[in-house]
Scaffold this motif. Sequence first.
Motif, PDB file in Angstrom:
ATOM      1  N   ALA A  71     -45.094  27.128  22.103  1.00 35.29           N
ATOM      2  CA  ALA A  71     -46.791  27.567  22.116  1.00 35.29           C
ATOM      3  C   ALA A  71     -46.473  28.984  21.906  1.00 35.29           C
ATOM      4  CB  ALA A  71     -47.377  26.877  23.147  1.00 35.29           C
ATOM      5  N   ASN A  72     -46.096  29.676  22.828  1.00 36.64           N
ATOM      6  CA  ASN A  72     -46.151  31.248  22.957  1.00 36.64           C
ATOM      7  C   ASN A  72     -45.424  31.640  21.318  1.00 36.64           C
ATOM      8  OD1 ASN A  72     -46.466  33.574  24.331  1.00 36.64           O
ATOM      9  ND2 ASN A  72     -44.194  33.889  24.012  1.00 36.64           N
ATOM     10  N   ARG A  73     -44.376  30.967  20.942  1.00 35.85           N
ATOM     11  CA  ARG A  73     -44.101  31.377  19.593  1.00 35.85           C
ATOM     12  C   ARG A  73     -44.800  31.396  18.690  1.00 35.85           C
ATOM     13  NH1 ARG A  73     -42.125  29.819  15.423  1.00 35.85           N
ATOM     14  NH2 ARG A  73     -42.519  27.683  15.670  1.00 35.85           N
ATOM     15  N   LEU A  74     -45.569  29.896  18.610  1.00 40.04           N
ATOM     16  CA  LEU A  74     -46.458  29.946  17.481  1.00 40.04           C
ATOM     17  C   LEU A  74     -47.763  30.926  17.419  1.00 40.04           C
ATOM     18  CD1 LEU A  74     -46.894  25.991  17.609  1.00 40.04           C
ATOM     19  CD2 LEU A  74     -45.897  27.281  15.766  1.00 40.04           C
ATOM     20  N   MET A  75     -48.322  31.206  18.646  1.00 41.02           N
ATOM     21  CA  MET A  75     -49.405  31.781  18.846  1.00 41.02           C
ATOM     22  C   MET A  75     -49.284  33.448  18.535  1.00 41.02           C
ATOM     23  SD  MET A  75     -52.134  30.175  19.363  1.00 41.02           S
ATOM     24  CE  MET A  75     -52.282  28.327  19.511  1.00 41.02           C
ATOM     25  N   CYS A  76     -48.078  33.793  19.082  1.00 41.35           N
ATOM     26  CA  CYS A  76     -47.680  35.395  18.720  1.00 41.35           C
ATOM     27  C   CYS A  76     -47.317  35.326  17.371  1.00 41.35           C
ATOM     28  CB  CYS A  76     -46.502  35.562  19.750  1.00 41.35           C
ATOM     29  SG  CYS A  76     -47.332  35.931  21.539  1.00 41.35           S
ATOM     30  N   ALA A  77     -46.749  34.542  16.686  1.00 38.82           N
ATOM     31  CA  ALA A  77     -46.347  34.631  15.271  1.00 38.82           C
ATOM     32  C   ALA A  77     -47.399  34.572  14.369  1.00 38.82           C
ATOM     33  CB  ALA A  77     -45.537  33.405  14.948  1.00 38.82           C
ATOM     34  N   ALA A  78     -48.700  33.911  14.804  1.00 37.02           N
ATOM     35  CA  ALA A  78     -49.850  34.007  14.080  1.00 37.02           C
ATOM     36  C   ALA A  78     -50.573  35.232  14.302  1.00 37.02           C
ATOM     37  CB  ALA A  78     -50.870  32.727  14.611  1.00 37.02           C
ATOM     38  N   PRO A  83     -54.833  41.820  12.507  1.00 41.27           N
ATOM     39  CA  PRO A  83     -54.980  43.248  12.890  1.00 41.27           C
ATOM     40  C   PRO A  83     -54.976  43.317  14.236  1.00 41.27           C
ATOM     41  CG  PRO A  83     -57.092  42.208  12.355  1.00 41.27           C
ATOM     42  CD  PRO A  83     -56.129  41.136  11.848  1.00 41.27           C
ATOM     43  N   VAL A  84     -53.872  43.152  14.943  1.00 46.08           N
ATOM     44  CA  VAL A  84     -53.655  43.019  16.481  1.00 46.08           C
ATOM     45  C   VAL A  84     -52.721  44.168  16.754  1.00 46.08           C
ATOM     46  CG1 VAL A  84     -52.879  41.888  18.397  1.00 46.08           C
ATOM     47  CG2 VAL A  84     -54.088  40.755  16.198  1.00 46.08           C
ATOM     48  N   ALA A  85     -53.204  45.160  17.711  1.00 43.40           N
ATOM     49  CA  ALA A  85     -52.394  46.270  18.150  1.00 43.40           C
ATOM     50  C   ALA A  85     -51.391  45.779  19.182  1.00 43.40           C
ATOM     51  CB  ALA A  85     -53.302  47.264  18.870  1.00 43.40           C
ATOM     52  N   ALA A  86     -51.825  44.843  20.195  1.00 43.19           N
ATOM     53  CA  ALA A  86     -50.890  44.531  21.210  1.00 43.19           C
ATOM     54  C   ALA A  86     -51.460  43.153  21.785  1.00 43.19           C
ATOM     55  CB  ALA A  86     -51.049  45.620  22.408  1.00 43.19           C
ATOM     56  N   ILE A  87     -50.603  42.510  22.611  1.00 48.17           N
ATOM     57  CA  ILE A  87     -50.744  40.987  22.934  1.00 48.17           C
ATOM     58  C   ILE A  87     -50.214  41.027  24.458  1.00 48.17           C
ATOM     59  CG2 ILE A  87     -50.084  38.556  22.760  1.00 48.17           C
ATOM     60  CD1 ILE A  87     -49.254  39.071  20.219  1.00 48.17           C
ATOM     61  N   VAL A  88     -50.982  40.773  25.178  1.00 48.74           N
ATOM     62  CA  VAL A  88     -50.842  40.322  26.610  1.00 48.74           C
ATOM     63  C   VAL A  88     -50.522  38.513  26.645  1.00 48.74           C
ATOM     64  CG1 VAL A  88     -51.362  40.007  29.250  1.00 48.74           C
ATOM     65  CG2 VAL A  88     -51.473  42.194  27.867  1.00 48.74           C
ATOM     66  N   SER A  89     -49.355  38.124  26.760  1.00 47.26           N
ATOM     67  CA  SER A  89     -49.331  36.729  26.910  1.00 47.26           C
ATOM     68  C   SER A  89     -48.957  36.280  28.366  1.00 47.26           C
ATOM     69  CB  SER A  89     -48.400  36.155  25.918  1.00 47.26           C
ATOM     70  OG  SER A  89     -48.011  34.752  26.235  1.00 47.26           O
ATOM     71  N   GLU A  90     -49.304  35.100  28.900  1.00 50.64           N
ATOM     72  CA  GLU A  90     -48.655  34.661  30.194  1.00 50.64           C
ATOM     73  C   GLU A  90     -47.302  34.374  29.927  1.00 50.64           C
ATOM     74  OE1 GLU A  90     -49.727  31.426  33.453  1.00 50.64           O
ATOM     75  OE2 GLU A  90     -50.098  30.725  31.322  1.00 50.64           O
ATOM     76  N   GLU A  91     -46.745  33.933  29.131  1.00 53.14           N
ATOM     77  CA  GLU A  91     -45.411  33.656  28.833  1.00 53.14           C
ATOM     78  C   GLU A  91     -44.227  34.761  28.773  1.00 53.14           C
ATOM     79  OE1 GLU A  91     -44.744  30.737  29.760  1.00 53.14           O
ATOM     80  OE2 GLU A  91     -46.743  30.069  29.500  1.00 53.14           O
ATOM     81  N   THR A  92     -44.954  35.969  28.644  1.00 54.22           N
ATOM     82  CA  THR A  92     -43.874  37.171  28.749  1.00 54.22           C
ATOM     83  C   THR A  92     -44.343  38.227  29.916  1.00 54.22           C
ATOM     84  OG1 THR A  92     -45.494  38.119  27.014  1.00 54.22           O
ATOM     85  CG2 THR A  92     -43.566  36.917  26.255  1.00 54.22           C
ATOM     86  N   GLU A  93     -43.142  38.942  30.319  1.00 58.46           N
ATOM     87  CA  GLU A  93     -43.697  39.744  31.621  1.00 58.46           C
ATOM     88  C   GLU A  93     -44.299  41.106  30.678  1.00 58.46           C
ATOM     89  OE1 GLU A  93     -41.249  42.041  34.936  1.00 58.46           O
ATOM     90  OE2 GLU A  93     -40.052  41.002  33.276  1.00 58.46           O
ATOM     91  N   LEU A  94     -44.181  41.498  29.734  1.00 58.25           N
ATOM     92  CA  LEU A  94     -44.661  42.849  29.457  1.00 58.25           C
ATOM     93  C   LEU A  94     -45.478  42.670  28.129  1.00 58.25           C
ATOM     94  CD1 LEU A  94     -41.581  45.107  29.838  1.00 58.25           C
ATOM     95  CD2 LEU A  94     -43.744  45.066  31.495  1.00 58.25           C
ATOM     96  N   ASP A 109     -53.343  32.735  26.854  1.00 59.43           N
ATOM     97  CA  ASP A 109     -52.506  31.862  27.718  1.00 59.43           C
ATOM     98  C   ASP A 109     -52.324  30.649  26.548  1.00 59.43           C
ATOM     99  OD1 ASP A 109     -51.375  29.814  29.247  1.00 59.43           O
ATOM    100  OD2 ASP A 109     -52.840  29.864  30.950  1.00 59.43           O
ATOM    101  N   PRO A 110     -50.963  30.874  26.150  1.00 57.50           N
ATOM    102  CA  PRO A 110     -50.511  29.912  25.049  1.00 57.50           C
ATOM    103  C   PRO A 110     -50.889  28.467  24.917  1.00 57.50           C
ATOM    104  CG  PRO A 110     -49.155  31.612  25.270  1.00 57.50           C
ATOM    105  CD  PRO A 110     -49.852  31.779  26.318  1.00 57.50           C
ATOM    106  N   LEU A 111     -50.457  28.094  26.634  1.00 55.64           N
ATOM    107  CA  LEU A 111     -50.620  26.667  26.633  1.00 55.64           C
ATOM    108  C   LEU A 111     -50.866  26.463  28.225  1.00 55.64           C
ATOM    109  CD1 LEU A 111     -50.886  23.833  25.441  1.00 55.64           C
ATOM    110  CD2 LEU A 111     -48.620  23.497  25.985  1.00 55.64           C
ATOM    111  N   ASP A 112     -52.436  26.486  28.403  1.00 54.00           N
ATOM    112  CA  ASP A 112     -52.938  26.280  29.915  1.00 54.00           C
ATOM    113  C   ASP A 112     -52.638  24.807  30.333  1.00 54.00           C
ATOM    114  OD1 ASP A 112     -54.288  27.312  32.050  1.00 54.00           O
ATOM    115  OD2 ASP A 112     -55.486  25.709  31.645  1.00 54.00           O
ATOM    116  N   GLY A 113     -52.012  24.652  31.462  1.00 55.07           N
ATOM    117  CA  GLY A 113     -51.974  23.280  32.050  1.00 55.07           C
ATOM    118  C   GLY A 113     -51.119  22.394  31.506  1.00 55.07           C
ATOM    119  N   SER A 114     -49.697  23.095  30.984  1.00 48.97           N
ATOM    120  CA  SER A 114     -48.788  22.203  30.310  1.00 48.97           C
ATOM    121  C   SER A 114     -48.110  21.154  31.038  1.00 48.97           C
ATOM    122  CB  SER A 114     -47.777  23.303  29.633  1.00 48.97           C
ATOM    123  OG  SER A 114     -47.056  23.820  30.771  1.00 48.97           O
ATOM    124  N   ALA A 115     -48.091  21.372  32.306  1.00 50.67           N
ATOM    125  CA  ALA A 115     -47.536  20.331  33.498  1.00 50.67           C
ATOM    126  C   ALA A 115     -48.327  19.014  33.091  1.00 50.67           C
ATOM    127  CB  ALA A 115     -47.483  20.940  34.686  1.00 50.67           C
TER     128      ALA A 115
END
Length: 345
Positions: A71-78, A83-94, A109-115
Motif C-alpha cells: 500500500a505504501n509503495r502504491l500510494m507513494c508512487a502515485a 505536484p508534491v514537495a514531500a510525503i510523511v507516511s506511517e510506513e516510513t520513519e522519515l 496512512d497508506p493502509l489504516d487497520g491492516s490487521a
Amino acid sequence: MDYSLTLDAYLGGATPSLGQGSSVATVITCLASAAVELSELIAAGPLSGIDGRDSGTNSGGDRQIDIDVEANRLMCAALRKGPVAAIVSEETELPEILDSGAGLCVAIDPLDGSANLANNISVGTIFSIRRRSRDALSTFFEPGTAQQAAGCFIYGPQTTLVLALEHSVDIFILDRRSREFVLIRRGVRIPSDTAEFAINMSNRRHWNAAVDAYIDHCLLGASGEYGEDFNMRWIGSLVAEAYRILMRGGVFLYPADARRNYHEGRLRLLYEAHPMALIMEWAGGAASTGRDRILDLSARMPHQRAPLIMGSARAVRDLNLLHQGVQPLYESSKAPLFARRGLFL
C-alpha cells in the motif's frame, strides 16, 4: 440523485474555485488511481500473493505486514507523479522529499487497520493535503487548520472515498466497471443527537475520570442525564468508525490513558487525527483531545501521537466540559507538546 458525476468531472468543473489543472485536484486524482489498484489487491487477498506475511515494524513500532508495504509503495508512487514537495507516511520513519519546489505536501496512512483484513473488516487509506509553506518539512509542523483537503478511501463491501474539500464533505463510490469514483452524496452532515458511542471498553480501568464519567452517563441510558438508551459500537478500524459517524452520528473515543506509551494517545496526529478532524468539522461535527481542538494542534515530530475524540458536536462538547475538572495524566515541561499546554500531558 444522478449518479453520473465522476471524481474527475467533480474536480475539474463541479468545484469552480479549484479550476482545471489545480494541484490539489491533481493529487487527489493520483491518490484515487492508487486506491483503485489497492482495492483490487485487498479484494483478491491471498489470490494476489498478499497473505499477511510479517514485514517487520513501521515507524512507530507497530507490526507491519506485506499489504502495508505494498500500500505504501502504491500510494507513494502515485504521489511522485503529482505536484508534491514531500510525503510523511506511517510506513516510513522519515519524511521523503520529492520536489522541494512543488506546491503541496501530503501526510498519509497508506493502509489504516491492516490487521483487520484477517477478519474481513473494512480498512482504509487516510490522507491530508497541505500547501507547502516556506519549506517542505516545516509544512508538516503547522496546525491542522493549514490543511487544504483531507479524506479517506474505505475498502469494504464497496470502495468509497470520503473527501473533505472546499469546506464540504462529499462521498464517492468506486464503479468497478469503469474503474472510476462516482459522486453519491454531497454536503454530508453528521446527525446531531444519535445515542451511540464507540470505545474499547476493555481499557476502562486505564481511563481518566472524564472519559469514565461520560461512559457512565451513556450506560445509565433512559434513567440517566441523557434520557435515552445508548448503543455501543467498536469496529477497531478508524475509517469504518468515521464513516459510521458520518452516516449515523454518535461519538468515537480513542483517549489518552494511564498505560505506558498511551499518555499521549495512540493515533497519529498528521495522518490520522488531523484529516479525521477536518472531515468531522466540515461535516458539522467536532474533534478534540478532550482538552484541545485537534485542528489547533501542531506536531513537533512526523509521527506524533494524539488522543482523538470525534463525532457529533454535542458529544465532543460534553467530553470537553468533563475534562475541564480532571487533572491531566502528565504535566508537560518547558517545551510543551504541540506548542500548547494540557494535551493529556
